[in-house]
Design a protein around this motif. Structure first.
Motif, PDB file in Angstrom:
ATOM      1  N   SER A   1       0.841  -1.385   0.034  1.00 26.34           N
ATOM      2  CA  SER A   1       0.085   0.216  -0.053  1.00 26.34           C
ATOM      3  C   SER A   1       0.879   1.180  -0.016  1.00 26.34           C
ATOM      4  O   SER A   1       1.999   1.199   0.403  1.00 26.34           O
ATOM      5  N   VAL A   2       0.127   2.114  -0.729  1.00 22.75           N
ATOM      6  CA  VAL A   2       0.971   3.657  -0.537  1.00 22.75           C
ATOM      7  C   VAL A   2      -0.136   4.503  -0.078  1.00 22.75           C
ATOM      8  O   VAL A   2      -1.238   4.544  -0.631  1.00 22.75           O
ATOM      9  N   GLU A   3       0.072   5.325   1.117  1.00 21.95           N
ATOM     10  CA  GLU A   3      -1.007   6.327   1.359  1.00 21.95           C
ATOM     11  C   GLU A   3      -0.117   7.675   1.777  1.00 21.95           C
ATOM     12  O   GLU A   3       1.089   7.542   2.236  1.00 21.95           O
ATOM     13  N   VAL A   4      -0.875   8.683   1.604  1.00 18.30           N
ATOM     14  CA  VAL A   4      -0.145   9.938   1.696  1.00 18.30           C
ATOM     15  C   VAL A   4      -1.511  10.674   2.546  1.00 18.30           C
ATOM     16  O   VAL A   4      -2.603  10.502   2.420  1.00 18.30           O
ATOM     17  N   TYR A   5      -0.909  11.587   3.340  1.00 22.04           N
ATOM     18  CA  TYR A   5      -2.055  12.294   4.110  1.00 22.04           C
ATOM     19  C   TYR A   5      -1.462  13.599   4.401  1.00 22.04           C
ATOM     20  O   TYR A   5      -0.276  14.011   4.380  1.00 22.04           O
ATOM     21  N   TYR A   6      -2.384  14.413   4.657  1.00 25.69           N
ATOM     22  CA  TYR A   6      -2.377  15.848   5.261  1.00 25.69           C
ATOM     23  C   TYR A   6      -3.030  16.212   6.331  1.00 25.69           C
ATOM     24  O   TYR A   6      -4.361  15.867   6.382  1.00 25.69           O
ATOM     25  N   LYS A   7      -2.665  16.535   7.526  1.00 24.02           N
ATOM     26  CA  LYS A   7      -3.196  16.793   8.732  1.00 24.02           C
ATOM     27  C   LYS A   7      -3.209  18.307   9.205  1.00 24.02           C
ATOM     28  O   LYS A   7      -1.900  18.668   9.219  1.00 24.02           O
ATOM     29  N   ASP A   8      -4.071  19.072   9.575  1.00 24.24           N
ATOM     30  CA  ASP A   8      -4.127  20.227   9.971  1.00 24.24           C
ATOM     31  C   ASP A   8      -4.704  20.100  11.493  1.00 24.24           C
ATOM     32  O   ASP A   8      -5.461  19.634  12.028  1.00 24.24           O
TER      33      ASP A   8
ATOM     34  N   GLY B   1       2.750  13.558   4.828  1.00 23.14           N
ATOM     35  CA  GLY B   1       3.592  12.342   4.790  1.00 23.14           C
ATOM     36  C   GLY B   1       3.135  11.304   3.742  1.00 23.14           C
ATOM     37  O   GLY B   1       2.174  11.275   3.321  1.00 23.14           O
ATOM     38  N   LEU B   2       4.213  10.516   3.370  1.00 18.92           N
ATOM     39  CA  LEU B   2       4.063   9.508   2.525  1.00 18.92           C
ATOM     40  C   LEU B   2       4.390   8.100   3.444  1.00 18.92           C
ATOM     41  O   LEU B   2       5.314   7.978   3.957  1.00 18.92           O
TER      42      LEU B   2
END
Lengths: 770, 268
Positions: free
Chosen positions: A565-572, A604-605
């Motif tokens: 799996s490849v996941e990217v996220y952005y969290k504020d 992140g990735l």
């Protein structure tokens, strides 16, 4: 919202009744022990339909009347296929036997486990305790929290620490549940052990921020740990004897196949090593912890089952006869599972959770204590409308009691003067929530789970509350009576995860979640120390809010033997909390005047390649990430990296079954050193050398890396084994802290000195089972 | 022997104990040198001969000692009644006047002009606090001190919760470079007493105790400073920062109006 919910329920019910459908439901359990199998798969190869068991092992699957081949499977167990004739709704409880040993390739009929591709879930990791037990860890002690840290996006708080950071969030932003009871301090011995005894645990599940709506109250993750129910068929005694700790578990039926119990205890004896010291103060010191897990369940009828579970653990420290520190958690959960019918499942829980610490100073008869207590009531419904629709909805109310700190000192034996009794006011709050979520499979390819949670936090009296100016001086105060509303916060927390299956081996997923957090841990050090204080949101401290967006690509290879799996996220992050420079926290009534508020973000990735079956199993995980914070009062208002901003993070875990006698495993971790603040100059004030700081967290600790090895030998009884492990096999002196001090070799200059904890830690543990 | 520091101290030794198995090693950590900053040490005393303003610059961390003194600054101290005095540079970087004495209860203003930069601060001179009595008690060796007498001082102040003291010790005429701070606003059993827990004295030692009464802002500077000089107890902060100066203009350091008193004792 109620109307909407009701309408949805109704429409789904009608659509279910409109067709000639039957329901196949029941519990999936371990054949030998009767233990619930959580997250087991039930599937119909001919139609591709399927379901999972919930956290009590219950499943419900709606099918047209007819005859079916139904497959039941669970990782590490022999799958079973049953021919089932469905003329009307049927209750079918199923028992699966453990795969005889991991050498036998688990042959999966019809389909292999491709849940990671198929399910509408992302940022989730499930681990059974049998998987966790194979991974080598510090002191040879199976540890859920440390094994979780080997997954992408989950990072240890420090060397040997059970504290963790998820996707750049703080340690207090993890919701850690043991049988639904929140555990406020998951650490023993300053973090070197977690409070979770591997022998008492059935399964664990970690959500990295995109929790379904039934979880709430923390920003970064939900770690849901289920205790074992205990063997409902036979009495058993199992345990382990190690160099610094031992465990013992007893379990058995209360009434065969109707109820069972499990009691597990653990104690360390690290303090025995203190006796070797020549220093009498150290010799007379104590340093140990113990904990107990207990659980009992009883089946009242086919439709009703009750569970009572509890945890109690204490840590004891003492220096000579002068000083004692003891702290611990206690939790208790009473649950009642009720099946209204084969589609509607209700779990009611009454939960108590308590964390407290106490420092005792024997010579002056003084003590200091602090803690938090929760009473928690939950009603959680699951409605398995049909194969396309599952609804979950419920309500939750938690009454919090915060005890920030109390000092009592009755007499001073030498002088008999000055009595000190100081208590920072207790705080009270009611945290309530209602949620609903809908798992919806509109087509074979497209699945989604969406929902919303509404949470509210009411700060209640009695107590005095203050307003502060920028300098921290009190500008106004108000006193409230018992249960009088001081202030309240609330809001919606929408959550959604959707997946689209490109082909049987590939899918793409996306998710968004908002989380609110109303309780905050005040801590000024990186180690999990018992003196960290939990505090509520108040008129000054706003709730923390996080929004997380993530995207993922999931791909399996070679008949699902390999998952990737490849996941990217952005969290504020909003309303984050830090201390002012030079904050005075200890027993301060106005601790809120010592805080500053800011924001943060992280992105992140995460890559994961995993092999779950065969003689050789394991995974490779890599995370690239950035985690920043911004506070007007810190670093001249410029964003700075959070301590846990670790750019690269790699874990390699391999487990190999050589034959029936020997298992081997190895784990290697590497991560970028923590962001830290070091001096960039110096000056003198009143004859004292003072370091000059420029940027917050502008420097890095040296990179961390470590290899752990483990070998397990199985005797004639396959349930007994001898485990030998070596932590930090190549003896890297990883930095724990760096201090600067005057050099003794070069007088007049300063030097950096690193402290490292564990260069090589071998351990031997004998595990047995009768 | 039971003020808050004592608790911190024990907690700290506890943490150290838990790290028994740890080892230390000198390590090469490259540090960047920050630009030199102006450091102000400005004290106005209620007694003659002590008041002075010292101006210097910061230097490198690994090789301390090179702190250039700043000459040719215009340094003025004025009171709230409008009296203003321009100090003279008595030696390089040191500014004073023989007549420079502060009055208790008066608020003072410091103005410094140096090389086009301007630094300002204000400080209130509080009432001096006198030590009423001094007692000694034999103390055992501990991780933070040698065996010897522990000194405790007893004092009375008009407004105990608004009393901020900094003690200086001269032992047999040698100044001890350590920050001993008493914060009256903290909850404590020993209001009006202070134990010098980290110092140990021997029979016959002659001790001069200078008790300096400060206002809250100046005290807060030293309180934060003690976190960096290792004089504060407790685990080191995860994110150390420069103490917040009570000077405007970006200078490091402090301006304190100090009401001092002296007590001299010999360990019996």
């Amino acid at each position: 919202m109620k109307k909407l919910l009701f309408g949805l329920l109704l429409s789904i019910s009608i659509s279910a009744f409109a067709q000639d459908k039957t329901t196949l439901s029941g519990y999936v359990r371990d054949a030998e022990t009767g233990e619930a199998l959580i997250g087991a798969t039930i599937f119909i190869p001919s139609s591709g339909k399927g379901a999972y068991t919930n956290e009590y092992g219950y499943y419900s699957l709606t099918l047209q009347a007819g005859s079916y081949e139904v497959g039941y499977q669970y990782l590490g167990y022999q799958p079973r296929t049953e021919a089932i004739e469905l003329t009307q709704s049927l209750r079918k409880d199923m028992e699966l036997a453990l795969a005889e040993n991991s050498l036998d390739e688990v042959v999966i009929s019809g389909r292999a486990s491709d849940d990671n591709v198929q399910s509408a879930e992302m940022g989730v990791t499930r681990m059974s305790i049998s998987e966790i037990k194979k991974v080598p860890v510090l002191f040879g002690e199976t540890d859920v929290l440390k094994t979780m840290q080997l997954l992408p996006g989950v990072k240890p708080a420090g060397e040997g620490s059970s504290g963790f950071y998820v996707r750049g969030g703080g340690q207090d932003q993890n919701l850690i549940l043991l049988d639904e009871a929140p555990v406020y301090n998951p650490s023993h011995l300053l973090g070197f052990f977690s409070v979770f005894n591997g022998d008492a645990i059935n399964s664990t599940k970690l959500y990295k921020g995109n929790m379904p709506a039934e979880y709430g109250g923390r920003l970064s993750s939900a770690l849901d740990i289920q205790m074992k129910d205990g063997n409902s068929k036979d009495y058993g005694l199992s345990g382990g004897i190690g160099l610094i700790s031992s465990r013992l578990t007893a379990e058995g039926p209360i009434v065969e196949d109707k109820g069972s119990f499990m009691v597990s205890g653990r104690r360390t004896y690290a303090d025995m090593f203190l006796l070797l010291s020549s220093d009498t103060t150290i010799k007379n010191s104590t340093l140990y912890f113990y904990d107990f897990n207990a659980k009992a369940n009883y089946k009242l009828s086919d439709k009703d089952q009750i569970y009572l579970s509890g945890y109690f653990g204490r840590d004891k420290f003492g220096i000579g006869n002068n000083f004692g520190l003891d702290w611990g958690n206690a939790t208790a959960t009473l649950r009642w599972n009720h099946l209204f019918n084969d589609k509607l499942f209700l779990n009611s829980s009454l939960i108590y959770s308590d964390y407290d610490y106490k420092i005792e100073l024997t010579p002056v008869n003084a003590s200091i204590s602090s803690g938090i207590k929760d009473w928690n009531l939950k009603e959680d419904f699951s409605y398995y409308a049909n194969n396309e629709n599952t609804l979950k909805f419920g309500v939750n109310a938690i009454y919090h009691n915060f005890i920030p700190g109390e000092v009592s000192n009755i007499t001073d034996p030498t002088e008999g003067t000055s009595i000190l009794n100081k208590k920072v006011e207790e705080r009270y709050a009611l945290e309530t929530a209602a949620y609903f979520s809908h798992e919806w499979h509109p087509s074979k390819r497209f699945k989604m789970n969406y929902g919303v949670r509404y949470s509210n936090f009411a700060v209640l009296g009695p107590g005095s509350f203050y307003d502060y100016d920028a300098a921290g001086n009190v500008t106004d105060s108000a006193t409230y009576a018992s249960n009088e509303l001081v202030t309240q916060y609330g809001g919606l927390e929408p959550r959604i995860t959707a997946s689209y299956v490109l082909n049987p081996e590939q899918s793409i997923k996306a998710s968004y979640a908002r989380n609110r957090q109303y309780v905050h841990l005040l801590s000024n050090s990186t180690a999990t120390t018992p003196t960290d204080v939990w505090m509520p949101s108040t008129n000054n401290v706003k709730p923390e809010i996080a929004d997380q967006l993530s995207l993922g690509y999931f791909r399996n290879f070679d008949d699902n033997k390999w998952e990737s799996s490849v996941e990217v996220y952005y969290k504020d992050l909003q309303n984050q909390i830090e201390y002012k420079n030079g904050a005075d926290l200890f027993l301060n009534d106005n601790v809120e005047s010592q805080l500053v508020y800011g924001s943060g973000y992280s992105y992140g990735l995460e890559l994961l390649l995993q092999k779950k079956t065969g003689n050789f199993t394991g995974w490779v995980s890599y995370t690239w990430s950035k985690t920043m914070r911004q506070f007007d009062e810190i670093n001249e208002g410029n964003p700075f990296p959070a301590r846990q901003d670790r750019t690269h993070d790699i874990s390699l875990v391999g487990m190999y079954s050589l034959n029936k006698k020997w298992d081997f495993s190895a784990a290697w971790v590497y991560y970028t050193g923590d962001a830290v603040t070091f001096p960039s100059g110096s000056y003198v004030v009143d004859g004292n050398l003072v370091p000059l700081y420029s940027e917050r967290n502008g420097y890095r600790l040296p990179d961390y890396h470590r290899l752990d090895l483990s070998a397990t030998y199985f005797g004639k009884n396959p349930d007994s084994n001898l485990n030998i492990s070596l932590y930090n096999a190549y003896g890297r002196k990883n930095v724990y802290t760096i201090d600067f001090q005057a050099s003794t070799d070069n007088p007049g200059t300063q030097e950096a000195v690193k402290t490292y904890l564990f260069q090589w830690v071998p351990s031997v543990t004998y595990n047995f089972k009768f | 022997m039971k003020n808050i520091s004592f608790v911190h101290l024990l907690l700290f030794s506890l943490l150290s104990l838990s790290l028994l198995s740890s080892c230390t090693e000198v390590i090469d950590i490259p540090l960047e040198d920050a630009d030199r900053k102006v450091v102000v040490q400005a004290s106005l005393y209620n007694v003659p001969g002590f008041s002075q303003v010292v101006l210097m610059q910061s230097g490198s961390f690994y090789e301390p000692g090179d702190y250039p003194l700043l000459s040719d600054a215009a340094v003025t101290i004025s009171d709230e009644e409008g009296n203003s005095q321009l100090l003279e540079e008595t030696q390089a970087g040191v500014y004073s006047l023989p007549s420079l004495i502060g009055k208790e209860g008066m608020k003072y203003q410091l103005d410094i002009e140096y090389n086009g930069e301007n630094f300002q601060s204000g400080s209130l001179m509080k009432s001096a606090v006198q030590i009423d009595s001094v007692s000694f008690e034999m103390g055992e060796e501990a991780p933070f001190r040698e065996a010897g007498y522990v000194m405790q001082v007893h004092f009375t102040s008009k407004n105990p919760s608004d009393t901020y003291l900094k003690f200086r010790l001269l032992v047999n005429d040698t100044l001890i470079n350590r920050l001993y701070l008493y914060d009256g606003s903290l909850p404590r059993g020993g209001a009006g007493q202070y134990s010098f827990l980290t110092a140990s004295f021997q029979k016959g030692d002659r001790i001069q105790i200078i008790t300096e009464s400060l206002d809250k802002e100046a005290f807060s500077y030293f309180d934060q400073l003690s976190e960096l000089t290792g004089d504060a107890f407790g685990p080191p902060s995860a994110a150390p920062a420069n103490p917040k100066s009570n000077l405007s203009g970006g200078a490091l350091g402090y301006f304190a109006a100090v009401a001092a008193s002296l007590k001299e004792v010999v360990v019996p």
